[in-house]
Design a protein around this motif. Structure first.
Motif, PDB file in Angstrom:
ATOM      1  N   VAL A   1      -8.739   9.725   7.508  1.00 26.77           N
ATOM      2  CA  VAL A   1      -8.116   8.583   6.829  1.00 26.77           C
ATOM      3  C   VAL A   1      -7.124   7.897   7.756  1.00 26.77           C
ATOM      4  O   VAL A   1      -7.101   6.671   7.864  1.00 26.77           O
ATOM      5  CB  VAL A   1      -7.420   9.040   5.525  1.00 26.77           C
ATOM      6  CG1 VAL A   1      -6.572   7.922   4.937  1.00 26.77           C
ATOM      7  CG2 VAL A   1      -8.446   9.514   4.521  1.00 26.77           C
ATOM      8  N   ARG A   2      -6.309   8.671   8.435  1.00 28.55           N
ATOM      9  CA  ARG A   2      -5.263   8.129   9.317  1.00 28.55           C
ATOM     10  C   ARG A   2      -5.844   7.242  10.411  1.00 28.55           C
ATOM     11  O   ARG A   2      -5.237   6.242  10.794  1.00 28.55           O
ATOM     12  CB  ARG A   2      -4.472   9.279   9.931  1.00 28.55           C
ATOM     13  CG  ARG A   2      -3.296   8.841  10.764  1.00 28.55           C
ATOM     14  CD  ARG A   2      -2.725   9.994  11.530  1.00 28.55           C
ATOM     15  NE  ARG A   2      -3.735  10.520  12.418  1.00 28.55           N
ATOM     16  CZ  ARG A   2      -3.748  11.757  12.907  1.00 28.55           C
ATOM     17  NH1 ARG A   2      -2.801  12.592  12.570  1.00 28.55           N
ATOM     18  NH2 ARG A   2      -4.696  12.152  13.719  1.00 28.55           N
TER      19      ARG A   2
ATOM     20  N   ASP B   1      -8.366   5.198  10.199  1.00 24.09           N
ATOM     21  CA  ASP B   1      -8.692   3.882   9.642  1.00 24.09           C
ATOM     22  C   ASP B   1      -7.510   3.223   8.938  1.00 24.09           C
ATOM     23  O   ASP B   1      -7.474   2.003   8.797  1.00 24.09           O
ATOM     24  CB  ASP B   1      -9.849   3.994   8.642  1.00 24.09           C
ATOM     25  CG  ASP B   1     -11.161   4.331   9.321  1.00 24.09           C
ATOM     26  OD1 ASP B   1     -11.354   3.940  10.493  1.00 24.09           O
ATOM     27  OD2 ASP B   1     -12.001   4.986   8.681  1.00 24.09           O
ATOM     28  N   HIS B   2      -6.585   4.029   8.446  1.00 22.51           N
ATOM     29  CA  HIS B   2      -5.447   3.520   7.666  1.00 22.51           C
ATOM     30  C   HIS B   2      -4.150   4.151   8.172  1.00 22.51           C
ATOM     31  O   HIS B   2      -3.646   5.110   7.589  1.00 22.51           O
ATOM     32  CB  HIS B   2      -5.635   3.836   6.178  1.00 22.51           C
ATOM     33  CG  HIS B   2      -6.891   3.285   5.601  1.00 22.51           C
ATOM     34  ND1 HIS B   2      -7.056   1.940   5.341  1.00 22.51           N
ATOM     35  CD2 HIS B   2      -8.051   3.891   5.248  1.00 22.51           C
ATOM     36  CE1 HIS B   2      -8.261   1.747   4.842  1.00 22.51           C
ATOM     37  NE2 HIS B   2      -8.888   2.903   4.782  1.00 22.51           N
TER      38      HIS B   2
ATOM     39  N   GLU C   1      -1.223   3.480   7.836  1.00 21.02           N
ATOM     40  CA  GLU C   1      -0.105   3.483   6.903  1.00 21.02           C
ATOM     41  C   GLU C   1       0.094   4.824   6.220  1.00 21.02           C
ATOM     42  O   GLU C   1       1.180   5.114   5.723  1.00 21.02           O
ATOM     43  CB  GLU C   1      -0.262   2.367   5.856  1.00 21.02           C
ATOM     44  CG  GLU C   1      -1.462   2.481   4.940  1.00 21.02           C
ATOM     45  CD  GLU C   1      -2.681   1.695   5.421  1.00 21.02           C
ATOM     46  OE1 GLU C   1      -3.448   1.238   4.557  1.00 21.02           O
ATOM     47  OE2 GLU C   1      -2.860   1.556   6.648  1.00 21.02           O
ATOM     48  N   VAL C   2      -0.929   5.685   6.184  1.00 22.24           N
ATOM     49  CA  VAL C   2      -0.743   6.994   5.555  1.00 22.24           C
ATOM     50  C   VAL C   2       0.233   7.851   6.347  1.00 22.24           C
ATOM     51  O   VAL C   2       0.889   8.725   5.789  1.00 22.24           O
ATOM     52  CB  VAL C   2      -2.070   7.770   5.318  1.00 22.24           C
ATOM     53  CG1 VAL C   2      -3.014   6.980   4.444  1.00 22.24           C
ATOM     54  CG2 VAL C   2      -2.712   8.200   6.594  1.00 22.24           C
TER      55      VAL C   2
ATOM     56  N   TYR D   1       3.100  -4.872   4.730  1.00 24.21           N
ATOM     57  CA  TYR D   1       2.490  -4.609   3.424  1.00 24.21           C
ATOM     58  C   TYR D   1       3.370  -5.127   2.291  1.00 24.21           C
ATOM     59  O   TYR D   1       3.730  -4.380   1.391  1.00 24.21           O
ATOM     60  CB  TYR D   1       2.236  -3.109   3.242  1.00 24.21           C
ATOM     61  CG  TYR D   1       1.475  -2.488   4.376  1.00 24.21           C
ATOM     62  CD1 TYR D   1       0.112  -2.707   4.535  1.00 24.21           C
ATOM     63  CD2 TYR D   1       2.131  -1.688   5.317  1.00 24.21           C
ATOM     64  CE1 TYR D   1      -0.584  -2.141   5.585  1.00 24.21           C
ATOM     65  CE2 TYR D   1       1.429  -1.122   6.375  1.00 24.21           C
ATOM     66  CZ  TYR D   1       0.085  -1.354   6.503  1.00 24.21           C
ATOM     67  OH  TYR D   1      -0.601  -0.796   7.540  1.00 24.21           O
TER      68      TYR D   1
ATOM     69  N   HIS E   1       2.408  -4.817  -2.160  1.00 27.45           N
ATOM     70  CA  HIS E   1       1.173  -4.042  -2.204  1.00 27.45           C
ATOM     71  C   HIS E   1       1.339  -2.844  -3.138  1.00 27.45           C
ATOM     72  O   HIS E   1       2.443  -2.547  -3.593  1.00 27.45           O
ATOM     73  CB  HIS E   1       0.824  -3.517  -0.805  1.00 27.45           C
ATOM     74  CG  HIS E   1       0.176  -4.521   0.079  1.00 27.45           C
ATOM     75  ND1 HIS E   1       0.780  -5.683   0.471  1.00 27.45           N
ATOM     76  CD2 HIS E   1      -1.037  -4.521   0.660  1.00 27.45           C
ATOM     77  CE1 HIS E   1      -0.030  -6.368   1.264  1.00 27.45           C
ATOM     78  NE2 HIS E   1      -1.142  -5.677   1.388  1.00 27.45           N
TER      79      HIS E   1
ATOM     80  N   THR F   1      -8.893   9.601   0.138  1.00 29.91           N
ATOM     81  CA  THR F   1      -8.357   8.563   1.013  1.00 29.91           C
ATOM     82  C   THR F   1      -7.090   7.982   0.397  1.00 29.91           C
ATOM     83  O   THR F   1      -6.809   8.207  -0.778  1.00 29.91           O
ATOM     84  CB  THR F   1      -9.397   7.448   1.275  1.00 29.91           C
ATOM     85  OG1 THR F   1      -8.924   6.588   2.311  1.00 29.91           O
ATOM     86  CG2 THR F   1      -9.706   6.648   0.026  1.00 29.91           C
TER      87      THR F   1
ATOM     88  N   PHE G   1      -4.534   4.238   1.008  1.00 29.67           N
ATOM     89  CA  PHE G   1      -4.311   3.006   1.749  1.00 29.67           C
ATOM     90  C   PHE G   1      -3.609   1.993   0.857  1.00 29.67           C
ATOM     91  O   PHE G   1      -3.607   2.128  -0.367  1.00 29.67           O
ATOM     92  CB  PHE G   1      -5.626   2.422   2.282  1.00 29.67           C
ATOM     93  CG  PHE G   1      -6.701   2.280   1.232  1.00 29.67           C
ATOM     94  CD1 PHE G   1      -6.863   1.118   0.522  1.00 29.67           C
ATOM     95  CD2 PHE G   1      -7.561   3.346   0.969  1.00 29.67           C
ATOM     96  CE1 PHE G   1      -7.845   0.998  -0.439  1.00 29.67           C
ATOM     97  CE2 PHE G   1      -8.562   3.234   0.016  1.00 29.67           C
ATOM     98  CZ  PHE G   1      -8.693   2.047  -0.699  1.00 29.67           C
TER      99      PHE G   1
END
Length: 114
Positions: A29-30, A32-33, A35-36, A75, A78, A96, A98
């Motif tokens: 996940v990290r 691609d995203h 922000e996590v 963000y 959001h 996931t 995000f």
């Protein structure tokens, strides 16, 4: 699964059940995203103290936990969306997480914060 495979465990806010996030899942996940990693506390809030939980539109064994987030220039206004799946033997795990700026059409609210 061993304890060394678990990155973090949470107590989810809807039914107070244990949720785990496996290290390998977090790393995927990290990538691609990001922000996590930079907003992990918001991920934790979405799971442990969500504003609302929605049934996933496409997967009946997944719930989407949401927490509002209004800070930061990247963000603004959001929600953190954390997808939790019910796995074998009823165990819950994070799939996931995000930020989203809108909600997917067709998701059904199944729980809201009092």
């Amino acid at each position: 699964m061993t304890l060394s495979q678990i990155l973090h465990s949470f107590t989810e806010g809807m039914k107070k059940r244990l949720v785990i996030w496996l290290k390998i899942g977090y790393e995927e996940v990290r990538d691609d995203h990001p922000e996590v990693e930079t907003h992990f506390e918001v991920v934790k809030t979405a799971i442990e103290d969500p504003h609302f939980v929605k049934l996933d539109k496409d997967y009946g064994d997944r719930n989407n936990y949401y927490a509002p987030f209004s800070g930061g220039r990247d963000y603004p206004n959001h929600h953190m969306k954390v997808v939790i799946e019910k796995g074998w033997f009823g165990k819950l795990r994070v799939i996931t997480a995000f930020f989203v700026d809108h909600f997917k059409t067709g998701e059904t609210i199944i729980w809201t914060k009092n």
